[in-house]
Design an enzyme around this catalytic site. Structure first.
Site, PDB file in Angstrom:
ATOM      1  N   TYR A 177      11.962   0.938  -2.578  1.00 52.61           N
ATOM      2  CA  TYR A 177      10.625   1.532  -2.701  1.00 52.61           C
ATOM      3  C   TYR A 177      10.007   1.747  -1.312  1.00 52.61           C
ATOM      4  CZ  TYR A 177       5.703   1.808  -4.213  1.00 52.61           C
ATOM      5  OH  TYR A 177       4.410   2.176  -4.429  1.00 52.61           O
ATOM      6  N   ASN A 210       2.595  -5.138 -11.256  1.00 52.74           N
ATOM      7  CA  ASN A 210       1.487  -5.364 -10.329  1.00 52.74           C
ATOM      8  C   ASN A 210       0.486  -6.371 -10.894  1.00 52.74           C
ATOM      9  OD1 ASN A 210       2.080  -2.063  -9.722  1.00 52.74           O
ATOM     10  ND2 ASN A 210       2.047  -3.488  -8.019  1.00 52.74           N
ATOM     11  N   ASN A 221      -3.434  -1.839  -1.756  1.00 50.50           N
ATOM     12  CA  ASN A 221      -3.172  -2.184  -3.168  1.00 50.50           C
ATOM     13  C   ASN A 221      -4.190  -1.487  -4.077  1.00 50.50           C
ATOM     14  OD1 ASN A 221      -1.751  -4.361  -1.626  1.00 50.50           O
ATOM     15  ND2 ASN A 221      -1.246  -5.058  -3.677  1.00 50.50           N
ATOM     16  N   ASP A 256       8.074 -10.913  -1.263  1.00 47.41           N
ATOM     17  CA  ASP A 256       6.623 -10.978  -1.026  1.00 47.41           C
ATOM     18  C   ASP A 256       6.332 -11.607   0.342  1.00 47.41           C
ATOM     19  OD1 ASP A 256       5.720  -9.817  -3.330  1.00 47.41           O
ATOM     20  OD2 ASP A 256       5.041 -11.672  -4.294  1.00 47.41           O
TER      21      ASP A 256
HETATM   22  N1  UDP Z   1       1.300 -11.260  -8.130  1.00 46.02           N
HETATM   23  C1  UDP Z   1       1.311 -12.386  -8.939  1.00 46.02           C
HETATM   24  N2  UDP Z   1       1.658 -12.242 -10.254  1.00 46.02           N
HETATM   25  C2  UDP Z   1       2.001 -11.038 -10.804  1.00 46.02           C
HETATM   26  C3  UDP Z   1       1.987  -9.888  -9.975  1.00 46.02           C
HETATM   27  C4  UDP Z   1       1.642 -10.043  -8.647  1.00 46.02           C
HETATM   28  O1  UDP Z   1       1.009 -13.503  -8.473  1.00 46.02           O
HETATM   29  O2  UDP Z   1       2.325 -10.986 -12.010  1.00 46.02           O
HETATM   30  C5  UDP Z   1       0.883 -11.393  -6.719  1.00 46.02           C
HETATM   31  C6  UDP Z   1       1.941 -10.978  -5.711  1.00 46.02           C
HETATM   32  O3  UDP Z   1       2.789 -12.074  -5.403  1.00 46.02           O
HETATM   33  C7  UDP Z   1       1.061 -10.530  -4.528  1.00 46.02           C
HETATM   34  C8  UDP Z   1      -0.165  -9.942  -5.212  1.00 46.02           C
HETATM   35  O4  UDP Z   1      -0.207 -10.515  -6.521  1.00 46.02           O
HETATM   36  O5  UDP Z   1       0.637 -11.658  -3.770  1.00 46.02           O
HETATM   37  C9  UDP Z   1      -0.118  -8.414  -5.356  1.00 46.02           C
HETATM   38  O6  UDP Z   1       1.120  -8.051  -5.930  1.00 46.02           O
HETATM   39  P1  UDP Z   1       1.408  -6.582  -6.468  1.00 46.02           P
HETATM   40  O7  UDP Z   1       2.769  -6.580  -7.102  1.00 46.02           O
HETATM   41  O8  UDP Z   1       0.263  -6.110  -7.324  1.00 46.02           O
HETATM   42  O9  UDP Z   1       1.389  -5.660  -5.169  1.00 46.02           O
HETATM   43  P2  UDP Z   1       2.241  -5.746  -3.802  1.00 46.02           P
HETATM   44  O10 UDP Z   1       1.328  -6.397  -2.791  1.00 46.02           O
HETATM   45  O11 UDP Z   1       3.487  -6.514  -4.074  1.00 46.02           O
HETATM   46  O12 UDP Z   1       2.503  -4.315  -3.463  1.00 46.02           O
END
Ligand code: UDP
Length: 185
Positions: free
Chosen positions: A14, A64, A44, A163
């Protein structure tokens, strides 16, 4: 993150696809500078249009955070998994820069005006689109609970591969060049 920070060395397809598209746009401009380009680096994106007719309600299990929170709040999911509680952040959970989709849409309008203006410069054509403020996963859950008066059940689980702890924008170039900034918290 600033726009001038190093890019490349991507860790997932991605990210690689975004990186490639930035290169393609620059190559296009180099080959024919009657093309004007602007690159908006979304942080985000979250939220919905206030009409409620356009918003984020994905099919299947959301990847997300925000749609997972809302699906948990309405009872479609039992419990939100918080990926990691041991990051070096204020409460141990990951910190991100959540930008409202309406602010994001307005950034596009400003960018289109900019690329058609005399001020356009290829040296200033890549912009971070974020609020400049990072919130943790737990802060997001609390804010959602407060706004919706719904409880969001969660449990802290293992970190998710790939992450990072903290990611937020320095969006000052967008302010200076496009006269854009995020307005919604
Ligand atoms: N996150 C989480 N649980 C979920 C989805 C995401 O704790 O079910 C956390 C993830 O580890 C990050 C934040 O939420 O710290 C945002 O994640 P997301 O996948 O929305 O966006 P990213 O920053 O990965 O593009």
């Amino acid at each position: 993150l600033k726009e001038t920070d190093p890019t490349g060395a991507t860790t997932n397809p991605y990210g690689t696809s975004k990186y490639m598209i930035e290169q393609i746009l620059h190559d296009l401009y180099t080959s024919d500078n009657t093309f004007k380009i602007a690159i908006l680096r979304y942080f985000n994106p979250v939220g919905a249009h206030e009409s409620g007719t356009i918003g984020e309600d994905p099919n299947g299990i959301p990847n997300n955070l925000m749609p997972f929170i809302s699906q948990t709040a309405v009872g479609k999911r039992e419990c939100l998994s918080v990926f990691g509680g041991d990051y070096d952040t204020k409460d141990g959970t990951g910190v991100r820069d959540y930008i409202h989709v309406i602010d994001l849409a307005n950034a596009h309008v400003k960018a289109i005006d900019y690329i058609h203006s005399k001020q356009f410069s290829i040296q200033r054509s890549t912009f971070n689109i974020g609020t400049g403020i990072g919130y943790s996963v737990l802060q997001m859950i609390q804010a959602f609970e407060q706004a919706s008066s719904k409880k969001v059940l969660y449990k802290i689980v293992q970190r998710r591969a790939g992450d990072i702890a903290i990611c937020y924008a320095d969006a000052s170039l967008a302010l200076d060049t496009l006269n854009w900034k995020g307005t919604k918290t």
